[in-house]
Each structure stands twice: as structure tokens, then as C-alpha cells.
Design a protein around this motif. Structure first.
Motif, short mmCIF file in Angstrom:
data_model
loop_
_atom_site.label_atom_id
_atom_site.label_comp_id
_atom_site.label_asym_id
_atom_site.label_seq_id
_atom_site.Cartn_x
_atom_site.Cartn_y
_atom_site.Cartn_z
N SER A 46 0.81 -1.22 0.00
CA SER A 46 0.00 0.00 0.00
C SER A 46 0.84 1.27 0.00
CB SER A 46 -0.94 0.01 1.20
OG SER A 46 -0.20 0.11 2.40
N THR A 47 2.16 1.15 0.12
CA THR A 47 3.00 2.34 0.16
C THR A 47 3.35 2.79 -1.25
OG1 THR A 47 5.05 1.05 0.28
CG2 THR A 47 4.04 1.73 2.37
N SER A 48 3.60 4.07 -1.34
CA SER A 48 4.04 4.63 -2.61
C SER A 48 5.11 5.68 -2.33
CB SER A 48 2.86 5.24 -3.38
OG SER A 48 2.27 6.26 -2.61
N GLU A 98 6.63 9.33 -3.37
CA GLU A 98 6.31 10.57 -4.05
C GLU A 98 7.35 10.86 -5.12
OE1 GLU A 98 3.50 12.30 -3.63
OE2 GLU A 98 2.93 10.78 -2.17
N ASN A 99 6.86 11.27 -6.26
CA ASN A 99 7.73 11.51 -7.40
C ASN A 99 7.74 12.99 -7.76
OD1 ASN A 99 9.43 10.70 -9.48
ND2 ASN A 99 7.74 10.55 -10.93
N SER A 101 2.66 13.36 -8.33
CA SER A 101 2.48 11.96 -8.71
C SER A 101 3.31 11.08 -7.79
CB SER A 101 2.88 11.73 -10.17
OG SER A 101 4.26 11.98 -10.34
N SER A 102 2.93 9.83 -7.74
CA SER A 102 3.67 8.88 -6.91
C SER A 102 3.70 7.53 -7.62
CB SER A 102 3.04 8.75 -5.53
OG SER A 102 1.73 8.25 -5.65
N ARG A 103 4.67 6.73 -7.23
CA ARG A 103 4.82 5.39 -7.78
C ARG A 103 4.66 4.37 -6.66
NH1 ARG A 103 10.12 5.49 -11.74
NH2 ARG A 103 9.46 7.24 -12.98
N SER A 104 4.10 3.25 -7.00
CA SER A 104 4.00 2.14 -6.07
C SER A 104 5.41 1.71 -5.66
CB SER A 104 3.26 0.99 -6.74
OG SER A 104 3.59 -0.23 -6.15
N SER A 105 5.57 1.33 -4.41
CA SER A 105 6.88 0.84 -3.94
C SER A 105 7.31 -0.40 -4.72
CB SER A 105 6.81 0.52 -2.45
OG SER A 105 6.52 1.68 -1.73
N SER A 160 -2.59 2.26 -16.04
CA SER A 160 -2.63 3.36 -15.09
C SER A 160 -2.55 4.69 -15.83
CB SER A 160 -1.48 3.24 -14.09
OG SER A 160 -0.24 3.28 -14.77
#
Length: 183
Positions: A6-8, A10-11, A15-19, A69
Motif C-alpha cells: 500500500s506504500t508509494s 512521491e515523485n 504523482s507517486s509510484r508504487s513501492s 494506469s
């Protein structure tokens, strides 16, 4: 495992990416040091260990009904397929073994994976992931033993307890010829 999934990260730029995606990008990048890639591989295998929900989510990113996505980042499934198709032996092995662990001891996912279609060349019709994997194996021949070992490991787990996969594999004469000639 649930927390990690569930963590991502930050980019920037909202926006963010899945770990998991960040891990796979690190593992499949030829520019990363080998020790880091091995550590990431181990982390990913630890995530998959006894985690049927996580395995199912990864396979779902490969299935035709999966919606891409909207953030233009590759999915976990796309990164694994990209690794399997790589010309770099280590990367191909990482991809094969990662997908193998995704299928390990979850027989219904082996059958689901038969639905995966790949379009490698836009002018040619799509082919199944099983056809792609077996084409890679046959075309590798006796070269690149690490890649060949990874492909055989993946096929061994995929075909175990999955009669539809065995039937699809045996339907191709080149596969049977490879097995009788090289193994």
C-alpha cells in the motif's frame, strides 16, 4: 506485506509510484549495481512469499481486462515481462524467477496467465505470453545458460498442475523438438 503493497513513493509533480514498481525498476535496470539488484530481488521475493493476494494483484496487471494506469508509469507486470525479454542474462533471469515465484503454489494463476497477450511488433499479430517464453527458450538454444535456466524454471512452475498450459505448450512442435534435443 500488506503495508508494503500500500506504500508509494512521491515523485514530485503531484504523482507517486508504487513501492513495488520502484523496486522492479531498480531490479531491472542494467545501470544499477549487481548487489543492489540482488537485494531488491530478495525484497520482492519476500513480498511474494505466502502472499496469494499480492501474487494475484501482480498477475492482474498482465491480464487483458487490466486498465492501464493513468500516471504513465509501467505496471509491475509490464516490468516483469520487460525483464524476461531482456538481452541481459541477469535481468532475464530476475524476470523469469520473479514471475515464477508469482505463480508458485497458486495453481489458478497459472491458468490466468494463459490469457496474457503480447504485441511485440506492431505489424505482427499478438502472441500469448507462453508462446513468447517458449520462443525465447527455443531461440536461446545453448547460449546464455542463465537466461535458459530462468526460462526453464518459469516453465516448470507454470506447467505444473496446469493441464491447459501443458496442452498449449505441447501443441507447438518446436517446443517438443527443443525438449527432446536439448534436455
Amino acid at each position: 506485506q500488506e503495508f508494503f503493497a500500500s506504500t508509494s513513493i512521491e515523485n514530485g509533480e503531484d504523482s507517486s509510484r508504487s513501492s513495488l514498481v520502484v523496486l522492479l525498476i531498480s531490479m531491472t535496470s542494467e545501470k544499477q549495481p549487481y548487489k543492489l539488484r540482488c537485494a531488491v530481488f530478495y525484497c520482492f521475493q519476500s513480498y511474494l512469499f505466502d502472499n496469494e493476494f499480492g501474487k494475484t494483484k501482480i498477475i492482474e496487471t498482465l491480464l487483458p481486462s487490466h486498465q492501464p494506469s493513468s500516471n504513465n508509469f509501467p505496471t509491475t507486470g509490464a516490468l516483469i515481462i520487460q525483464a524476461i525479454s531482456s538481452g541481459e542474462s541477469i535481468q532475464a533471469w530476475f524476470g523469469c524467477v520473479t514471475l515464477m515465484h508469482t505463480l508458485y503454489q497458486v495453481d489458478h494463476l497459472c491458468e490466468q496467465l494463459l490469457r496474457v497477450q503480447l504485441t511485440l511488433v506492431t505489424e505482427e499479430p499478438s502472441l500469448s505470453l507462453l508462446e513468447h517464453v517458449t520462443q525465447l527458450l527455443v531461440s536461446t538454444g545453448n547460449r546464455r545458460p542463465q537466461t535458459r535456466a530462468g526460462l526453464l524454471m518459469l516453465l516448470g512452475v507454470w506447467l505444473e498442475n496446469c493441464p491447459p498450459a501443458v496442452a498449449a505448450f505441447m501443441a507447438k512442435d518446436a517446443n517438443m523438438q527443443y525438449l527432446t534435443t536439448h534436455i
